[in-house]
Scaffold this motif. Sequence first.
Motif, PDB file in Angstrom:
ATOM      1  N   ARG A  18     -23.780  36.385  41.424  1.00 35.20           N
ATOM      2  CA  ARG A  18     -24.318  37.575  40.777  1.00 35.20           C
ATOM      3  C   ARG A  18     -25.056  38.421  41.807  1.00 35.20           C
ATOM      4  N   VAL A  19     -24.846  39.719  41.752  1.00 31.05           N
ATOM      5  CA  VAL A  19     -25.577  40.673  42.587  1.00 31.05           C
ATOM      6  C   VAL A  19     -26.097  41.780  41.683  1.00 31.05           C
ATOM      7  N   ASN A  20     -27.133  42.448  42.138  1.00 32.70           N
ATOM      8  CA  ASN A  20     -27.728  43.579  41.409  1.00 32.70           C
ATOM      9  C   ASN A  20     -28.264  43.203  40.032  1.00 32.70           C
ATOM     10  N   CYS A  21     -28.561  41.943  39.844  1.00 32.11           N
ATOM     11  CA  CYS A  21     -29.210  41.483  38.616  1.00 32.11           C
ATOM     12  C   CYS A  21     -29.869  40.141  38.926  1.00 32.11           C
ATOM     13  N   GLU A  22     -30.721  39.714  38.024  1.00 32.22           N
ATOM     14  CA  GLU A  22     -31.484  38.482  38.233  1.00 32.22           C
ATOM     15  C   GLU A  22     -30.971  37.325  37.380  1.00 32.22           C
ATOM     16  N   GLY A  23     -29.725  37.390  36.952  1.00 28.68           N
ATOM     17  CA  GLY A  23     -29.167  36.358  36.089  1.00 28.68           C
ATOM     18  C   GLY A  23     -28.805  36.962  34.748  1.00 28.68           C
ATOM     19  N   ALA A  24     -28.718  36.101  33.741  1.00 26.58           N
ATOM     20  CA  ALA A  24     -28.305  36.551  32.415  1.00 26.58           C
ATOM     21  C   ALA A  24     -29.142  35.869  31.339  1.00 26.58           C
ATOM     22  N   VAL A  25     -29.073  36.433  30.142  1.00 25.94           N
ATOM     23  CA  VAL A  25     -29.810  35.938  28.983  1.00 25.94           C
ATOM     24  C   VAL A  25     -28.850  35.859  27.807  1.00 25.94           C
ATOM     25  N   ILE A  26     -29.037  34.858  26.960  1.00 25.49           N
ATOM     26  CA  ILE A  26     -28.307  34.766  25.698  1.00 25.49           C
ATOM     27  C   ILE A  26     -29.321  34.440  24.609  1.00 25.49           C
ATOM     28  N   VAL A  27     -29.155  35.067  23.434  1.00 24.76           N
ATOM     29  CA  VAL A  27     -30.122  34.895  22.350  1.00 24.76           C
ATOM     30  C   VAL A  27     -29.418  34.485  21.063  1.00 24.76           C
ATOM     31  N   LEU A  28     -29.752  33.316  20.555  1.00 23.89           N
ATOM     32  CA  LEU A  28     -29.254  32.836  19.274  1.00 23.89           C
ATOM     33  C   LEU A  28     -30.103  33.457  18.174  1.00 23.89           C
ATOM     34  N   ILE A  29     -29.453  33.985  17.136  1.00 20.18           N
ATOM     35  CA  ILE A  29     -30.150  34.562  15.981  1.00 20.18           C
ATOM     36  C   ILE A  29     -29.801  33.714  14.762  1.00 20.18           C
ATOM     37  N   TYR A  30     -30.818  33.090  14.172  1.00 23.82           N
ATOM     38  CA  TYR A  30     -30.622  32.211  13.019  1.00 23.82           C
ATOM     39  C   TYR A  30     -31.331  32.787  11.805  1.00 23.82           C
ATOM     40  N   HIS A  31     -30.620  32.856  10.677  1.00 23.06           N
ATOM     41  CA  HIS A  31     -31.195  33.360   9.422  1.00 23.06           C
ATOM     42  C   HIS A  31     -31.635  32.163   8.589  1.00 23.06           C
ATOM     43  N   ARG A  32     -32.941  32.009   8.456  1.00 28.93           N
ATOM     44  CA  ARG A  32     -33.488  30.817   7.783  1.00 28.93           C
ATOM     45  C   ARG A  32     -33.119  30.739   6.303  1.00 28.93           C
ATOM     46  N   ASP A  33     -32.884  31.878   5.644  1.00 25.04           N
ATOM     47  CA  ASP A  33     -32.592  31.873   4.210  1.00 25.04           C
ATOM     48  C   ASP A  33     -31.118  31.577   3.910  1.00 25.04           C
ATOM     49  N   THR A  34     -30.230  32.051   4.764  1.00 23.31           N
ATOM     50  CA  THR A  34     -28.795  31.870   4.511  1.00 23.31           C
ATOM     51  C   THR A  34     -28.167  30.783   5.385  1.00 23.31           C
ATOM     52  N   HIS A  35     -28.938  30.301   6.369  1.00 25.15           N
ATOM     53  CA  HIS A  35     -28.456  29.282   7.313  1.00 25.15           C
ATOM     54  C   HIS A  35     -27.212  29.765   8.067  1.00 25.15           C
ATOM     55  N   ARG A  36     -27.220  31.054   8.414  1.00 25.43           N
ATOM     56  CA  ARG A  36     -26.105  31.640   9.154  1.00 25.43           C
ATOM     57  C   ARG A  36     -26.631  32.199  10.474  1.00 25.43           C
ATOM     58  N   TYR A  37     -25.706  32.492  11.357  1.00 23.28           N
ATOM     59  CA  TYR A  37     -26.016  32.976  12.698  1.00 23.28           C
ATOM     60  C   TYR A  37     -25.414  34.361  12.884  1.00 23.28           C
ATOM     61  N   LEU A  38     -26.182  35.264  13.485  1.00 19.88           N
ATOM     62  CA  LEU A  38     -25.675  36.599  13.770  1.00 19.88           C
ATOM     63  C   LEU A  38     -25.055  36.575  15.162  1.00 19.88           C
ATOM     64  N   MET A  39     -23.761  36.845  15.205  1.00 20.72           N
ATOM     65  CA  MET A  39     -23.029  36.832  16.468  1.00 20.72           C
ATOM     66  C   MET A  39     -22.334  38.170  16.673  1.00 20.72           C
ATOM     67  N   VAL A  40     -21.913  38.404  17.884  1.00 20.90           N
ATOM     68  CA  VAL A  40     -21.155  39.606  18.208  1.00 20.90           C
ATOM     69  C   VAL A  40     -19.770  39.189  18.681  1.00 20.90           C
ATOM     70  N   GLU A  41     -18.802  40.024  18.362  1.00 19.61           N
ATOM     71  CA  GLU A  41     -17.435  39.758  18.780  1.00 19.61           C
ATOM     72  C   GLU A  41     -16.949  40.964  19.570  1.00 19.61           C
ATOM     73  N   GLN A  42     -16.302  40.686  20.694  1.00 17.26           N
ATOM     74  CA  GLN A  42     -15.751  41.765  21.493  1.00 17.26           C
ATOM     75  C   GLN A  42     -14.596  41.251  22.344  1.00 17.26           C
ATOM     76  N   PHE A  43     -13.812  42.182  22.835  1.00 21.02           N
ATOM     77  CA  PHE A  43     -12.700  41.835  23.705  1.00 21.02           C
ATOM     78  C   PHE A  43     -13.243  41.477  25.078  1.00 21.02           C
ATOM     79  N   ARG A  44     -12.775  40.358  25.633  1.00 25.10           N
ATOM     80  CA  ARG A  44     -13.173  39.905  26.962  1.00 25.10           C
ATOM     81  C   ARG A  44     -11.935  39.872  27.856  1.00 25.10           C
ATOM     82  N   PRO A  45     -11.817  40.830  28.792  1.00 27.35           N
ATOM     83  CA  PRO A  45     -10.631  40.900  29.654  1.00 27.35           C
ATOM     84  C   PRO A  45     -10.302  39.621  30.426  1.00 27.35           C
ATOM     85  N   PRO A  46     -11.279  38.842  30.942  1.00 30.49           N
ATOM     86  CA  PRO A  46     -10.899  37.647  31.703  1.00 30.49           C
ATOM     87  C   PRO A  46     -10.068  36.642  30.906  1.00 30.49           C
TER      88      PRO A  46
END
Length: 167
Positions: A18-46
């Motif tokens: 990695r250059v021009n950045c200090e690494g990466a971050v990932i954040v899990l989002i959990y909904h305590r009432d529905t027991h579900r997770y908020l995720m994102v979906e996108q096209f990944r060229p690799p």
Amino acid sequence: MGKYLEIKTAGQWEYASRVNCEGAVIVLIYHRDTHRYLMVEQFRPPVNMRVLEFPAGLIDPGETPIQTAVRELREEAGVEATPEDLIELGSAYSSVGMSDEKVYFYAIIVSSNTRILPSELQGAEFENGLVSRWVSEIDVLQTRAAKAQSILARFKAKQEQPNLMLP
């Protein structure tokens, strides 16, 4: 060398750095009432496919990992958070045989009272058709993104043992 990656060698070993950045971050989002997770979906060229992931991003120069986590929550998921809202889940290297990228893991627990705003999609996320959706734990386990599965394991371990210190 690209904008964020370069190939380095160590003897006969090649790896992405990695250059021009200090690494990466990932954040899990959990909904305590529905027991579900908020995720994102996108096209990944690799991998030439759409992939379900948790909000994530590169750490900008001068930014701390937790500041990046707060920013990415807002940009990709529309969740307004403060550093105090986040649960630290340690860090790991994304692929020790291929990259020196260090990834910092965080989680946030939301409820039905949490206000989730429209996400602030930017740049590549918009072009790659990023969409967010609530999913079950089984959906997380079936994703092709290994870091999503890793952060889920860390989150569940921390829920079972709140005093657990993760590297």
